[in-house]
Scaffold this active site. Structure first.
Site, PDB file in Angstrom:
ATOM      1  N   SER A 690      56.431 -15.093  44.040  1.00 35.37           N
ATOM      2  CA  SER A 690      56.085 -14.131  42.991  1.00 35.37           C
ATOM      3  C   SER A 690      54.941 -13.207  43.367  1.00 35.37           C
ATOM      4  CB  SER A 690      55.743 -14.870  41.693  1.00 35.37           C
ATOM      5  OG  SER A 690      54.620 -15.697  41.877  1.00 35.37           O
ATOM      6  N   LYS A 733      50.958 -16.794  32.990  1.00 38.39           N
ATOM      7  CA  LYS A 733      50.379 -15.646  33.704  1.00 38.39           C
ATOM      8  C   LYS A 733      49.821 -14.603  32.722  1.00 38.39           C
ATOM      9  CE  LYS A 733      53.352 -16.304  37.735  1.00 38.39           C
ATOM     10  NZ  LYS A 733      54.443 -15.801  38.581  1.00 38.39           N
TER      11      LYS A 733
END
Length: 809
Positions: A690, A733
């Site tokens: 990611s 996140k």
């Protein structure tokens, strides 16, 4: 077997030379006048034998002090030994030699001579003093020793009849002592002590003491053997008597001693509401028990099995609390938030209210440590009105822990599933299996595979434990599993469960949970009241941000407990005044802040991009730095990166090189410059795809000399064609971005559905951009925005599809 060399008294003894080769012996001491075969295998010892055969066939036999010495030196052997005559020598095919030696007399080593391939010593014969006329004591000693030797043979000691005859006719006390000592099982130290005794009478006295001890040992050995034989005879006698008694009782119509216990077991079995096949098996085993001997080992095993069978809750269950409002109230009392989990439990109760017979749900709570997965299971059991059973599977490697051991093994027991059901006392408890992601596997089986039957609603109504040997219905049990990660859970195992993910708590949620649950709990545990200790909301926020960094609440509870202990001490010392905890007073109670808050850069910088990462304890921000310098086009990656993250960096560089002309990068730039990509906090391992677009942004910032916006963070996987693929852990996140004060977040467009599931108050204050190409990221992140030239005519690369499951061939 030793023998005695007979010789006439008037025979001249052989003259012993002053210098003799030395043969060290292990585990044996040779006495004079013994004839013994010896096997010689060491090179130095073989050379000593060869030297003796070449000279006068005489050799000095001495015992080693340590038996494990392979190459004994002068200091490793005793100083007194026996001079022996080599009578015969035979070489064996394996390189060893076999010699037959005859002891001649004692000798003492004066010194060793050097320069020989074997041990060679200067010796002095040991002359025994003359006994003279035998007194009564010597005569009595000799008779006792002869009688003891004969008695030892009668008690089973392997002594040759020829030795007994020779000893009976022997008149010299020294010779008798040597012969007797050679036939006793003496250790090397004891035998050497006899050999070094020069005085014949003293030597005979020592041998007499040793033979007396040997007789005591032999007598005890015979007594033990007699007792064992007597016990065996008595057991056989009791068996025949019991068989006769059993026949008599059968004729009289009376039961045996097990009849009352068997009657009780039969009554319990009929009251336990067992299924018909199980009851038939119990009846069959009860009839078998009636025919068995009460004291046999199999009887005890069968009794244990029947005890387990009649105590299991075959037909006993608790009544569910189907009042939905009451259940919702209990869940809200015990836990703040977690709306998705509560909704699922209320839905189950609603269906249960409409339909009596339904299969229990199989839930799996997945989330970081400390978010309340285990306590949520207890709360669900309380809301349903069911019993609660907890089973920790962390580190379990033996399949028998789940399925149990077969009855044939000593100490066998049912598996922990059946044990938990018995412990609950009902067949429909809430059964929580903690840490299913930490199950191991070894040569004893795979517990995950054994749990497949337990957690499959189509199979667990006939779960068969190895110990029970009959099916048990687990379909009424509500199984709840907990795990921190799903990656390590076996795919077939995970497929049987309904996964509910519990994300980390926000700052607001932590403050509310601390006020509702943690602070009252710690005040009660430390014996203080709200009149002694009060926390302000600002103090709680400061504790959360400066003293803990976690997705859950364990460390926050520890810090609250630390403050409560200090206040409890003040109260115990007679200072009961109220203590108010404020941000300013936190350092007085907890010391300096342990966590430095995540901060963004002071100003926009070239080559530094801000990424969002997921960890087992929640979300985090991650700086990725890139720099270029003169070189030959090499790429260096540092920061304890895993293989996947390194591949993302390679993909980002390849993408930049293929689009160099569009981005305005000189043609020879990559051939004349090296690139270094670094992720700070190098001691912490990092991996995952990611960070792909973050690495690409940092690289292109260096290549185009444009700064990256310091208030923008991003996450997404990159492809070689510049597409942005979806990522996981989006909520964690987003929470990390809020905590760090970031205003703009870039995420993959394919994560739109996960974004919609995040509560609106968590997204408040964040500008979130959805992208599906790296070009969009660069326009948002670089200052001034990157001007991308048009592609040459031709088909555009296709958009990336969502990731597919792995293909196993």
């Amino acid at each position: 077997m030793t023998d005695e060399l007979r010789k006439d008294k008037d025979e001249e003894p052989a003259k012993i030379p002053d210098v003799l080769p030395v043969l060290p012996l292990r585990d044996i001491v040779i006495f004079p006048f013994m004839i013994v075969p010896l096997y010689v295998s060491r090179d130095r010892s073989i050379k000593a034998v060869d030297q003796a055969l070449a000279d006068n066939r005489m050799i000095l036999l001495v015992a080693q002090k340590r038996q494990d010495d392979e190459d004994p030196g002068p200091e490793d052997v005793y100083s007194v030994g026996t001079v022996a005559l080599i009578m015969r020598m035979l070489k064996l095919p394996d390189g060893r030699i076999r010699v037959l030696v005859q002891g001649i007399g004692r000798a003492r080593i004066q010194s060793f001579e050097e320069g020989h391939p074997h041990l060679q010593a200067r010796v002095e014969p040991v002359v025994e003093p003359e006994v003279g006329e035998k007194g009564l004591e010597v005569e009595a000693l000799m008779r006792n020793v002869k009688a003891a030797l004969e008695k030892s043979a009668n008690l089973g000691k392997p002594i040759s009849p020829e030795v007994i005859v020779i000893a009976t006719n022997m008149e010299e006390p020294g010779r008798l002592a040597d012969l007797t000592a050679s036939n006793l099982d003496l250790k090397v130290e004891g035998a050497q002590e006899i050999l070094e005794a020069v005085d014949p009478v003293e030597r005979l006295r020592k041998v007499h003491e040793l033979t007396a001890k040997e007789l005591e040992v032999l007598a005890m050995q015979q007594e033990i053997s007699s007792q064992a034989k007597g016990e065996m005879d008595r057991s056989q006698r009791e068996f025949f008597l019991r068989q006769q008694l059993k026949a008599i009782q059968s004729e009289l119509g009376e039961g045996n001693e097990l009849s009352e216990e068997i009657t009780q077991l039969r009554d319990k079995a009929h009251k336990a509401k067992m299924p018909k096949p199980v009851l038939e098996e119990v009846e069959r085993q009860l009839k078998k028990l009636e025919r068995m001997h009460p004291d046999s080992a199999e009887t005890a095993t069968l009794r244990n099995w029947l005890d387990w069978m009649v105590t299991l809750p075959w037909g006993k269950s608790t009544k569910d609390n189907l009042d939905l409002a009451e259940a919702q109230k209990i869940l809200d009392e015990d836990h703040y938030g977690l709306e998705k989990v509560k909704e699922r439990i209320i839905e189950y109760l609603a269906v249960r209210k409409l339909k009596d017979k339904m299969k229990g749900p199989l839930l799996c709570f997945v989330g970081p440590p400390g978010v309340g997965k285990t306590s949520l299971g207890k709360s669900i059991a309380r809301a349903l009105g069911r019993k609660f059973v907890r089973l920790s599977l962390g580190g379990v490697k033996d399949e028998a822990e789940i399925r149990g051991h077969r009855r044939t093994y000593v100490g066998s027991m049912p598996g922990r599933i059946v044990q938990g059901i018995q412990q609950a006392g009902s067949n429909n408890p809430v059964f929580m299996m903690d840490e299913v992601d930490k199950i191991g596997a070894d040569y004893r089986g795979d517990p995950s595979s054994a749990l497949l039957e337990v957690l499959d609603p189509e199979q667990n109504n006939t779960f068969r434990d190895h110990y029970l040997g009959v099916p048990f219905d687990l379909s009424n049990v509500m199984f709840i599993c907990t795990a921190n990660l799903t990656d390590t859970i076996q795919a077939a195992f995970l497929d049987r469960m309904e996964v509910i993910r519990l994300s980390g708590y926000t700052e607001e949620e932590k403050v509310e949970i601390a006020k509702r649950h943690l602070i009252p709990k710690q005040l009660e545990e430390h014996g203080i009241t709200p009149q002694n200790l009060v926390f302000s909301d600002k103090a709680l926020r400061a504790m959360i941000n400066s003293y803990t960094r976690e997705a859950g609440l364990r460390n926050l509870e520890r810090e609250i407990a630390s403050i409560a202990r200090k206040v409890a001490r003040r109260v115990a010392e007679g200072k009961p005044e109220l203590v108010r905890i404020t941000p300013a007073s936190l350092s007085r109670f907890l010391g300096a802040p342990k966590i430095l808050p995540d901060e963004i850069l002071k100003k926009d910088a070239v080559g530094i991009a801000l990424g969002l990462a997921w960890t087992a304890t929640g979300g985090d921000i991650m700086f990725i730095e890139a720099t270029a310098f003169k070189g030959k086009g090499r790429l260096t990656l540092t920061g304890s990166l895993g293989d996947v993250m390194k591949e993302s960096a390679q993909a980002a560089l390849s993408y930049a090189r293929t689009r160099a002309r569009q981005f305005g990068i000189k043609d020879d730039f990559f051939a004349t410059h090296d690139l270094h990509v670094h992720v700070p906090e190098g001691a912490i391992p990092k991996d995952g795809p990611s960070a792909g677009i973050t690495i690409a942004t940092a690289m292109l910032s260096v290549f185009t000399n444009r700064p990256v916006k310091r208030s923008l963070a991003m996450t997404g996987e990159i492809t070689l064609r510049g597409n942005v693929l979806p990522i996981g852990g989006l909520k964690e996140k987003i929470l990390a971005a809020r905590r760090a004060g970031i205003t703009t977040v870039v995420i993959p467009k394919l994560n739109r559905k996960e974004l919609e599931e995040i509560a609106p108050h968590l997204r408040r204050g964040l500008q979130i951009h959805l992208v599906d190409e790296v070009e969009e990221v660069l326009r948002l992140a670089l200052i001034p925005p990157l001007e991308i030239r048009a592609l040459p005519p031709g088909p555009r690369p296709p958009k990336a599809l969502p990731p597919k499951p792995p293909i196993v061939v």
